[in-house]
Design a protein around this motif. Structure first.
Motif, PDB file in Angstrom:
ATOM      1  N   THR A 773      61.919  -8.113 -12.552  1.00  0.00           N
ATOM      2  CA  THR A 773      61.975  -6.979 -13.477  1.00  0.00           C
ATOM      3  C   THR A 773      61.824  -5.662 -12.731  1.00  0.00           C
ATOM      4  O   THR A 773      62.514  -4.676 -13.025  1.00  0.00           O
ATOM      5  N   LEU A 777      64.477  -2.570 -12.677  1.00  0.00           N
ATOM      6  CA  LEU A 777      64.174  -1.242 -13.205  1.00  0.00           C
ATOM      7  C   LEU A 777      64.094  -0.174 -12.122  1.00  0.00           C
ATOM      8  O   LEU A 777      64.141   1.019 -12.442  1.00  0.00           O
ATOM      9  N   ARG A 930      58.897  -9.771 -24.733  1.00  0.00           N
ATOM     10  CA  ARG A 930      59.083  -9.500 -23.304  1.00  0.00           C
ATOM     11  C   ARG A 930      59.901 -10.599 -22.638  1.00  0.00           C
ATOM     12  O   ARG A 930      60.723 -10.320 -21.753  1.00  0.00           O
ATOM     13  N   PHE A 934      63.385 -10.117 -20.733  1.00  0.00           N
ATOM     14  CA  PHE A 934      63.573 -10.590 -19.364  1.00  0.00           C
ATOM     15  C   PHE A 934      64.807 -11.488 -19.257  1.00  0.00           C
ATOM     16  O   PHE A 934      65.487 -11.496 -18.229  1.00  0.00           O
ATOM     17  N   VAL A 937      67.527  -9.215 -18.817  1.00  0.00           N
ATOM     18  CA  VAL A 937      67.486  -8.673 -17.458  1.00  0.00           C
ATOM     19  C   VAL A 937      68.191  -9.605 -16.483  1.00  0.00           C
ATOM     20  O   VAL A 937      69.012  -9.177 -15.658  1.00  0.00           O
ATOM     21  N   ARG A 983      54.720  -1.522 -21.364  1.00  0.00           N
ATOM     22  CA  ARG A 983      55.572  -2.252 -20.429  1.00  0.00           C
ATOM     23  C   ARG A 983      56.790  -2.842 -21.135  1.00  0.00           C
ATOM     24  O   ARG A 983      57.898  -2.837 -20.589  1.00  0.00           O
ATOM     25  N   LEU A 987      60.738  -1.935 -20.400  1.00  0.00           N
ATOM     26  CA  LEU A 987      61.725  -2.980 -20.151  1.00  0.00           C
ATOM     27  C   LEU A 987      62.872  -2.900 -21.151  1.00  0.00           C
ATOM     28  O   LEU A 987      64.050  -3.066 -20.785  1.00  0.00           O
TER      29      LEU A 987
END
Length: 1014
Positions: A773, A777, A930, A934, A937, A983, A987
């Protein structure tokens, strides 16, 4: 103090051996006013149940109690051969109530002492009198009352030891009363003894409701918990009715006894009702396995009895049981056959087909369920071997109409565009096998019918839709099906031939050979021997390149090499070991405590399994866990020990519990399972994926399975290197330390590598996910920082001066850091160098790790049976679901951009993240949210160079993901510096920026798919 005064033994004397009458003296207690109390009455033997009731109410002595129980167990009515206490009546209810509430608490200690005496002992007579539905209900009522009393005492902060003692007595009584496999058969006979159907029907319904419901399990479990918490002996033996598994197995054995008796219509109805209720206790698979093994898979068993039991179930329950039977046959017998390429596998398939044929017999509804199983969108045995499909086709082929229905539905389904796009690839492979098998049967029975189907528009749609599918595996199945069916119908040049290398290789040839398979229902003898050895074809290990001989240096004579004095060999290379000053084992002052029989570390896999099974030995458990990772890796490529015992080893490690609180227990257990996955990835990756969904394991054990798959997949891809891999190297592969210094500058040896083993962090997957991650980012954050600090031209001089300073100082640092690269905003960003992953490794991760996990998850979403509903509840536990999504993302990232099946993997994970079930769990749960982000991501990172293809193939999904992430970002408050919500919002912002970049860049490509998107 009471324990010190406990008598060592007791001797009971009969009346004839007691002292003479003249020595007896009536004990007369005088009250405070001098009046004499009434002496205790000496009762005569009862003559009727009414007399017995009166004696029981007046606290009889032990001999009088025995005479009462003897009368009650033998006194039969005129219209029945059973004792009156067995039959439901007001008098029998009063007798049972007195026995449970008065006699048992006061006389239990004396009754238990006579357990080894004759059949007329007090305990045996008491258990016989209470072995009725009335007796069981009385015990349950008494248990409930005692539980309520214990709870009230707990709220009042006053503990009475007699409550826990009474609970323990009642639980012991319940266990002894229910003991035996013929209990329900006897209860049914008593309920129907000498009564008409109208009067016996309510009694049978009461029996089915009492034993088929969860009342006994819940009350026994609650009472056991209270008794252990408050009783003097907190480590007492567990009560088996409180264990749902043990109770279900007991119920299954009792149902088997009902099925083995001479079946009547009423008895069949009673057994089926009880079986249907027992399926709802949460252990349906174990119950079905117990009944199936006793009624079908034993010598001289008759499958028709199981079929009769199955045929009287409701249609929904009948379908669930039949599907579970197919799953049991596949898992227990046919999965180990693999592709069933050998002739030795045919008798076992015929035996399974014979068992199914005997179970269904003339049941048309059951055979329709088989057709539905073969053709449904989520059927045909997802993830199971082809053996079960061959067995079911052998049964279905007995009816020509059913066979044609299977062929037509399979043909139309496999060519459907939505099916090709959205169904898991494991599901499509199973249906392709069903299509090829059914086509072969139809061609042998009615060639004209198959020829007409291949001239229809349905067949043309199959070929055209498959060939233009975006996924390589979907196109391969289409070409194989096309060549196979055309090969058995068309002749000469008319045969369809795509002239592709894939269809002529081993897998393609096997698929096309399914049209020639013909199985029949056979005898059940091969099923009775579960250990029939089936030869397995050893797969070719394509990951290992062919070994080429190392180039030999030219022989130019002697090689003279000068060695320093430090490295020069000594004259005598054999140096004896120095005698130790002391023995570590003799360091104890007490010589009796020195152990000379300490077990040695296992050197064979069978010894390792033996140690793991010995759960009562601390030394064996510790040695097995510490040596398992190294031993499994060392034995992986030498012999067949690991391949033959891989599943057994894995099942032992997954279910192992930390009984002795060993140091680093969880890490050693995980390392052992990772070693198994790395040693046999093609086989064990699928096994662990199946275990995660189908196994009866806790949340922590399922989480460990996911961690093993994630870390094992990354190690295979080369991202992670385990310290145990170096420690497992054989000494023959390492040079002596003195010689190794000539070639290696740093000092490393086997002993050092084994001594530097470090345990895995408890959040290993989370750390990897955080690292990925951050890498995802970092460019976005750098770009945002550049936009906020000014033009790039002002920063160019600073960048060049820093570069020159690094070169001048000779620092070993990269020329361009991540932030430095992003400072030059308008220059084209150079593509990062991708680590080369062999196609075989990427294909292995896709087929053995990623695809089984996604396919079985989709199957679990659409399942409807009770056992899988329980598993579904566990799967959607927030932390377990988040770990599952992270594991899939890490496996996709490990496979990398060079994976040929990347379009299929991307589509599967993208649609899974956007599924209603996953997004519903993400609402209000930051852990799941999250994990979903992810997942995006990983998808965007791996597909960075093929974003245009993603927009073309999944335009709707891309826009839907953008809208969902945008709504999620707007709904998050953030603001808490370093907090979880902050957080997650960062994200979500990064994912949203990347998605919008793709949508803006390929807007014209998305126009066609976006029409009608709402």
């Amino acid at each position: 103090m009471d324990e010190l005064l406990k008598p060592a033994s007791m001797i009971r004397m009969a009346k004839k051996d007691a002292e003479p009458e003249f020595l007896r003296e009536s004990i007369v207690n005088k009250s405070s006013n001098g009046a004499e109390a009434k002496p205790k009455l000496q009762h005569k033997p009862p003559a009727s149940p009414e007399d017995a009731l009166e004696i029981l109410k007046h606290e009889p002595d032990y001999d009088s109690l025995n005479s009462v129980l003897l009368l009650l167990s033998r006194h039969a009515t005129q219209d029945s051969t059973y004792p009156a206490i067995k039959l439901p009546s007001p008098l029998s209810a009063q007798l049972v109530q007195v026995l449970v509430s008065e006699i048992v608490p006061n006389y239990w200690a004396l009754l238990v002492e006579d357990v080894h005496q004759s059949k007329n002992s007090g305990l045996r007579l008491l258990l016989y009198c209470l072995s009725t539905i009335t007796g069981v209900n009385a015990i349950l009522v008494r248990l409930r009352a005692s539980i309520q009393e214990a709870k009230s005492e707990a709220t009042a902060k006053a503990k009475r030891p007699d409550i826990s003692l009474n609970l323990g007595i009642l639980l012991d009584l319940l266990c002894r009363v229910l003991q035996g496999d013929g209990w329900l058969l006897e209860a049914w006979r008593v309920a129907t003894s000498g009564q008409d159907a109208a009067r016996s029907r309510p009694r049978l319904q009461e029996i089915a409701a009492t034993f088929g419901g969860g009342r006994i399990i819940s009350l026994a479990a609650e009472a056991e918990e209270i008794a252990k918490a408050n009783g003097p002996n907190k480590e007492s033996d567990s009560i088996w009715p409180a264990d749902s598994l043990q109770y279900t197995l007991w119920l299954g054995r009792n149902i088997v006894e009902l099925g083995l008796s001479d079946l009547t219509a009423d008895e069949i109805k009673f057994a089926s009702d009880l079986f249907a209720k027992a399926l709802r206790l949460g252990r349906s698979e174990r119950l079905i396995k117990e009944v199936l093994s006793d009624l079908v898979l034993k010598p001289r068993a008759n499958p028709k009895r199981f079929g009769i039991l199955l045929g009287n179930l409701p249609q929904t329950e009948q379908r669930k049981v039949l599907y579970s039977v197919l799953k049991l046959f596949s898992g227990e017998h046919l999965d180990r056959l693999g592709r069933c390429e050998f002739e030795e596998s045919k008798p076992l398939i015929s035996a399974v087909a014979g068992a199914l044929d005997g179970i269904l017999d003339t049941d048309e509804n059951g055979r329709r369920h088989l057709v539905e199983w073969l053709t449904s969108s989520s059927g045909a045995g997802l993830g199971e071997s082809v053996g079960i499909r061959r067995a079911v086709m052998a049964v279905t082929s007995q009816n020509k109409e059913d066979l044609v229905v299977v062929l037509e539905k399979s043909l139309s389904q496999i060519g459907d565009q939505l099916y090709i796009k959205h169904s898991p690839m494991l599901q499509q492979e199973a249906h392709a096998q069903v299509l090829l098998l059914s086509a072969g049967y139809v061609h042998r029975k009615s060639p004209i019918k198959l020829a007409l189907l291949l001239r229809s528009s349905v067949w043309l749609n199959v070929i055209s839709n498959r060939l233009r599918a975006p996924h390589e595996r979907a196109r391969f199945l289409g070409m194989v099906v096309g060549e196979a069916l055309s090969g058995i119908v068309d002749k000469g040049d008319k045969r369809l031939n795509f002239k592709m290398e894939e269809t002529d290789q081993e897998e393609g040839t096997w698929y096309k050979g399914l049209t020639q398979v013909s199985d029949e229902a056979g005898p059940l003898d091969p099923l009775l021997d579960a250990r029939v050895d089936i030869p397995q074809r050893k797969p070719k290990d394509q990951r290992k390149p062919s070994k080429r001989p190392a180039p030999q240096p030219p022989q130019t004579g002697f090689i003279i090499e000068e060695l320093s004095d430090e490295e020069a060999p000594e004259e005598d290379d054999i140096v004896p070991y120095a005698k130790p000053d002391s023995d570590a084992e003799d360091s104890d002052d007490d010589a009796t405590l020195v152990r000379r029989d300490k077990p040695k570390a296992p050197v064979y896999i069978r010894d390792l399994i033996k140690y793991l099974r010995d759960t009562d030995s601390y030394d064996h458990q510790k040695l097995a866990l510490t040596t398992a990772p190294t031993l499994i890796r060392r034995k992986a490529e030498y012999g067949t020990e690991v391949s033959e015992h891989a599943e057994e080893l894995a099942s032992l490690l997954v279910g192992l519990s930390d009984k002795f609180e060993l140091e680093n227990f969880d890490d050693l257990r995980l390392q052992g399972m990772i070693a198994i996955v790395v040693a046999k990835p093609e086989k064990m990756g699928q096994w662990f994926a199946k275990t995660f969904f189908d196994g009866d394991y806790s949340i922590s054990q399922r989480a460990s399975v996911l961690i093993v798959l994630g870390l094992g997949g990354r190690e295979l891809a080369g991202f992670e290197t385990s310290d145990y891999a170096a420690a497992a190297a054989f000494p023959s592969k390492t040079l002596p330390e003195r010689v190794e210094r000539l070639y290696i500058s740093h000092k490393s040896s086997y002993n050092q590598s084994s001594a530097s083993l470090k345990p895995l962090p408890p959040n290993a997957l989370d750390n990897i996910a955080t690292s990925l991650t951050s890498n995802f980012l970092a460019p976005l954050a750098a770009t945002a920082a550049d936009a906020a600090t000014g033009p790039d031209a002002l920063k160019l001089s600073t960048f060049t001066s820093r570069l020159e300073e690094q070169q001048h100082q000779g620092q070993e640092q990269p020329l361009l850091s991540n932030n430095a690269v992003k400072t030059i905003k308008h220059k084209p960003r150079p593509k990062p160098r991708l680590r080369a992953i062999p196609n075989t490794t990427a294909h292995l991760l896709a087929t053995s790790f990623f695809t089984p996990l996604t396919a079985r998850f989709q199957a679990a979403l659409h399942t409807s049976n009770n056992s899988n509903n329980n598993n579904r509840t566990i799967l959607f536990h927030p932390h377990l679901l988040a770990l599952y999504l992270k594991t899939l993302a890490l496996l996709l990232h490990a496979a990398g951009p060079s994976t040929l099946a990347l379009p299929q993997l991307t589509a599967d994970l993208w649609r899974l993240l956007l599924s209603t079930a996953v997004r519903a769990q993400a609402v209000g749960d930051l852990v799941v949210t999250r994990a979903v982000l992810f997942g995006f991501v990983a998808l965007l990172d791996v597909n960075a160079d093929r974003m245009r293809d993603v927009c073309v193939e999944m335009g709707r999904e891309v826009v839907e993901a953008q809208e969902w992430v945008a709504g999620l970002f707007a709904g998050l408050r953030g603001g808490d510096e370093g907090g979880e919500e902050e957080r997650v919002k960062v994200l979500a912002a990064g994912v949203l920026v990347r998605l919008r970049e793709g949508v803006e860049k390929y807007r014209l490509v998305l126009v066609g798919d976006l029409i009608g998107f709402g």
